[in-house]
Design a protein around this motif. Sequence first.
Motif, PDB file in Angstrom:
ATOM      1  N   SER A  51      -3.649   4.184   3.107  1.00  0.00           N
ATOM      2  CA  SER A  51      -2.254   4.158   3.441  1.00  0.00           C
ATOM      3  C   SER A  51      -1.937   4.570   4.820  1.00  0.00           C
ATOM      4  N   ALA A  52      -0.782   4.211   5.010  1.00  0.00           N
ATOM      5  CA  ALA A  52      -0.119   4.278   6.276  1.00  0.00           C
ATOM      6  C   ALA A  52      -0.052   5.882   6.547  1.00  0.00           C
ATOM      7  N   ASP A  53       0.295   6.475   5.667  1.00  0.00           N
ATOM      8  CA  ASP A  53       0.223   7.872   6.017  1.00  0.00           C
ATOM      9  C   ASP A  53      -0.995   8.804   5.714  1.00  0.00           C
ATOM     10  N   VAL A  98      -6.151   0.409   7.555  1.00  0.00           N
ATOM     11  CA  VAL A  98      -5.044   1.262   7.234  1.00  0.00           C
ATOM     12  C   VAL A  98      -3.623   0.106   6.927  1.00  0.00           C
ATOM     13  N   SER A  99      -3.385  -0.023   5.546  1.00  0.00           N
ATOM     14  CA  SER A  99      -2.567  -0.810   5.262  1.00  0.00           C
ATOM     15  C   SER A  99      -1.147  -0.512   5.518  1.00  0.00           C
ATOM     16  N   GLU A 100      -0.267  -1.391   6.106  1.00  0.00           N
ATOM     17  CA  GLU A 100       1.055  -1.286   6.430  1.00  0.00           C
ATOM     18  C   GLU A 100       1.661  -1.487   4.972  1.00  0.00           C
ATOM     19  N   LYS A 101       1.172  -2.408   4.081  1.00  0.00           N
ATOM     20  CA  LYS A 101       1.799  -2.590   2.667  1.00  0.00           C
ATOM     21  C   LYS A 101       1.569  -1.725   1.693  1.00  0.00           C
ATOM     22  N   LYS A 121      10.580   1.411  -2.118  1.00  0.00           N
ATOM     23  CA  LYS A 121      10.602   0.187  -1.010  1.00  0.00           C
ATOM     24  C   LYS A 121      11.588  -0.744  -1.223  1.00  0.00           C
TER      25      LYS A 121
END
Length: 372
Positions: free
Chosen positions: A96-98, A116-119, A316
Motif C-alpha cells: 500500500s501507499a503507506d 506501491v499501489s496508489e489504489k 475513500k
Amino acid sequence: MKREIVLRGSCQTNSDIFYFTGVAVPDPFYAFTLRGKKCALVGALELGRLRNAGRLDEVFDLSLLSEKFGKGIRLDDTGVLIHLLKKSKIKAIVVSADFPALQLEKLRGAGFDVAVSEKPLFPERDIKDNFEMREIAKANAIASLGFERIENILRESKISGRKIIWHDNILTSEILRYEVEKTSLSKGADALYTIVAGGNQACNPHEVGHGAILPNSLIVADIFPRLRSTGYFGDMTRTFLKGEPTSAQSSLVETVIKAQKLALSKVKDGVDGSVIHNAVDDFFAKNGYFTEFKKGAWGGFFHSTGHGVGLDIHEKVSISPRKCILKTGNVITVEPGLYYRGIGGCRIEDTVAVEKNGMRKLSKYHYNWVIK
C-alpha cells in the motif's frame, strides 16, 4: 504479472491489516497472501489468537522461524518474510501507499519487484455487508448516548452571568468531552478526539474545543466512537446552544438542517457525490451564506458534504467536489456545516447506507438544539 499482497502494521492504526486478519494486534506485524492463501507472521504472544480467529489459512511462528532461517543469528520479521517468500518462489509483490519505508527498501534490496499501489488494496471495503452496517449502527447508537449526556448536562446547568455552572464548576469543553468519553467507554467504544467546541472555536471544524462553554453560544459536538470489539466507527454531529439564540444563530442552524435534508434526499445508487455537494453549496449561496477567505481564515461552507465510514473514520467514498459515483452498500456521512466568526459554527451529521432508490439512516438523534 501476479503480485502477492504484503501488509505491515498494527491493527490499531492500519485498517487494511485489521480487515485482512480480523484480530486487533497492537504491535506491527506482517500479513500477506501466498499462492492463494491468507497468511500472517507473528511472535508467540499473538500466534494462538490469530490461529483461533479462523480468518487466515496459515499463521507462521516468527519465534521459531527467526532462529531456523537465521542459523544462529536471530532474524527480524522482515528477514523471515524474505525467506518465506523466496521459499515459495515469489518474485513480485504489491504494498500500500503507506507501507513503511525501511521495510520497503529491505524487500527491494532482497531482489523483489515491489509495486506501491496508489489504489486501495481491498476495494471491496467500499461496499459494506449487513454485519458491517449493524456494527456502524451500534457505534452510532453510542454516539447518540454521548449527545444525550451533553444535553442532560446542559439542562442541569445554570447560567450565571457569562458562565455556565454545572455541579458548582464552570462548564468546559474538557468536562463535556470527558463525559462523552466515559459514556462511550462504558458501552464498549473509544471516543477519542471528540469535538465539543463552542463559539468561534467551532469555526475551525476540527478544533476539539477547550476552556469554558459560554452561554448563548453555538456548541458543535462531533462524536465518532470506535467499537473495541470489531473496530468499526460511528460518526455523528449535533449543534447545541444553552440559553437564548440570536436571530443570526437561529437562521444559521435552520439553514444547515435544511441543507442536510436536501443532501439526504439526493443520496442513492448511481448518483455522483459531487452533484450532491454542489447542490448543498448552491443552497447555501442562494440563502445568503457564501464561502470566503478573509483575514487568514475561511468562513462559510469549506469542507466536503460527506465521507465514507467503516474501519477508518474517513474512507475513500466521498460527497465532495471530486467525482465519486455512489453505490449500493456504501456507508457515508452527510454533514453540511456553516462557520462564521461572531455568529459561531454549526454542523449536522448523520451516517447513512446508500440503497438503490435512496438511503437508510444508520444514526438517530433529534435535531432540537436550543436548551433553556
